[in-house]
Design a protein around this motif. Structure first.
Motif, PDB file in Angstrom:
ATOM      1  N   THR A 199       1.502   7.098  -6.823  1.00  0.00           N
ATOM      2  CA  THR A 199       0.370   7.792  -7.436  1.00  0.00           C
ATOM      3  C   THR A 199       0.142   9.198  -6.884  1.00  0.00           C
ATOM      4  OG1 THR A 199      -1.151   6.771  -5.861  1.00  0.00           O
ATOM      5  CG2 THR A 199      -0.842   5.666  -7.972  1.00  0.00           C
ATOM      6  N   VAL A 200       0.360   9.410  -5.613  1.00  0.00           N
ATOM      7  CA  VAL A 200       0.034  10.695  -4.992  1.00  0.00           C
ATOM      8  C   VAL A 200       0.847  11.862  -5.565  1.00  0.00           C
ATOM      9  CG1 VAL A 200       0.089  11.967  -2.808  1.00  0.00           C
ATOM     10  CG2 VAL A 200      -0.910   9.702  -2.904  1.00  0.00           C
ATOM     11  N   ALA A 245       0.595  16.966  -8.530  1.00  0.00           N
ATOM     12  CA  ALA A 245       1.193  17.854  -9.528  1.00  0.00           C
ATOM     13  C   ALA A 245       0.222  18.173 -10.656  1.00  0.00           C
ATOM     14  CB  ALA A 245       2.458  17.231 -10.097  1.00  0.00           C
ATOM     15  N   ALA A 246      -0.741  17.306 -10.913  1.00  0.00           N
ATOM     16  CA  ALA A 246      -1.714  17.530 -11.978  1.00  0.00           C
ATOM     17  C   ALA A 246      -2.897  18.368 -11.508  1.00  0.00           C
ATOM     18  CB  ALA A 246      -2.215  16.189 -12.511  1.00  0.00           C
ATOM     19  N   ASP A 247      -2.874  18.860 -10.293  1.00  0.00           N
ATOM     20  CA  ASP A 247      -3.971  19.648  -9.748  1.00  0.00           C
ATOM     21  C   ASP A 247      -4.055  20.996 -10.451  1.00  0.00           C
ATOM     22  OD1 ASP A 247      -6.031  20.463  -8.122  1.00  0.00           O
ATOM     23  OD2 ASP A 247      -4.726  21.056  -6.463  1.00  0.00           O
ATOM     24  N   GLY A 249       0.811  -1.217   0.000  1.00  0.00           N
ATOM     25  CA  GLY A 249       0.000   0.000   0.000  1.00  0.00           C
ATOM     26  C   GLY A 249       0.839   1.260   0.000  1.00  0.00           C
ATOM     27  N   ALA A 250       1.944   1.242   0.747  1.00  0.00           N
ATOM     28  CA  ALA A 250       2.807   2.424   0.824  1.00  0.00           C
ATOM     29  C   ALA A 250       3.446   2.727  -0.521  1.00  0.00           C
ATOM     30  CB  ALA A 250       3.888   2.220   1.879  1.00  0.00           C
ATOM     31  N   LEU A 251       3.917   1.697  -1.214  1.00  0.00           N
ATOM     32  CA  LEU A 251       4.525   1.928  -2.524  1.00  0.00           C
ATOM     33  C   LEU A 251       3.487   2.344  -3.551  1.00  0.00           C
ATOM     34  CD1 LEU A 251       7.143  -0.964  -2.625  1.00  0.00           C
ATOM     35  CD2 LEU A 251       7.505   1.458  -2.121  1.00  0.00           C
ATOM     36  N   SER A 252       2.279   1.829  -3.433  1.00  0.00           N
ATOM     37  CA  SER A 252       1.207   2.252  -4.333  1.00  0.00           C
ATOM     38  C   SER A 252       0.879   3.726  -4.127  1.00  0.00           C
ATOM     39  CB  SER A 252      -0.034   1.390  -4.087  1.00  0.00           C
ATOM     40  OG  SER A 252      -1.117   1.879  -4.830  1.00  0.00           O
ATOM     41  N   VAL A 253       0.775   4.128  -2.867  1.00  0.00           N
ATOM     42  CA  VAL A 253       0.489   5.533  -2.557  1.00  0.00           C
ATOM     43  C   VAL A 253       1.647   6.421  -2.998  1.00  0.00           C
ATOM     44  CG1 VAL A 253       0.179   7.149  -0.640  1.00  0.00           C
ATOM     45  CG2 VAL A 253      -1.110   5.029  -0.685  1.00  0.00           C
TER      46      VAL A 253
END
Length: 113
Positions: A51-52, A57-59, A44-48
């Motif tokens: 992606t985060v 940055a795309a905000d 889960g940590a590597l997935s987050v």
């Protein structure tokens, strides 16, 4: 281990690392990944962690912020800000608190742009 205890340990590590001169971005990034891994596991940590950063940055807000700063630099370099502030200071400077009013009105006009 309880997430509150993990947070306290991370806070202590952060303070020590910052006092040792480790860059803030490195400390926060590594503690974020290791803290998330301690709470939800490495998968889960590597997935987050993958992606985060891209989602943040795309905000839209980042694009608006960059364009707002660009507009401010253009206005500053073209000396429009000096002329507007001088004009408002001449109009409002004779009143009590005129400098404050000139600053507030100039800020409002720049915000309206």
């Amino acid at each position: 281990m309880d997430p509150f205890q993990i947070g306290l340990i991370g806070l202590a590590i952060m303070v020590v690392a910052l006092l040792l001169g480790v860059p803030v971005a490195a400390v926060l990034g590594l503690l974020g990944v290791f803290g998330t891994a301690a709470i939800i596991g490495w998968d889960g940590a590597l997935s987050v962690a993958t992606t985060v950063p891209f989602e943040a940055a795309a905000d839209y807000g980042f694009g608006a912020l960059v364009l707002f700063l660009l507009m401010g630099m253009i206005l500053h370099e073209s000396k429009i800000t000096d002329g507007l502030f001088d004009c408002l200071n001449k109009w409002l400077g004779k009143f009590a608190g005129g400098l404050m009013m000139a600053t507030s009105v100039a800020g409002g006009l720049f915000g309206a742009l």
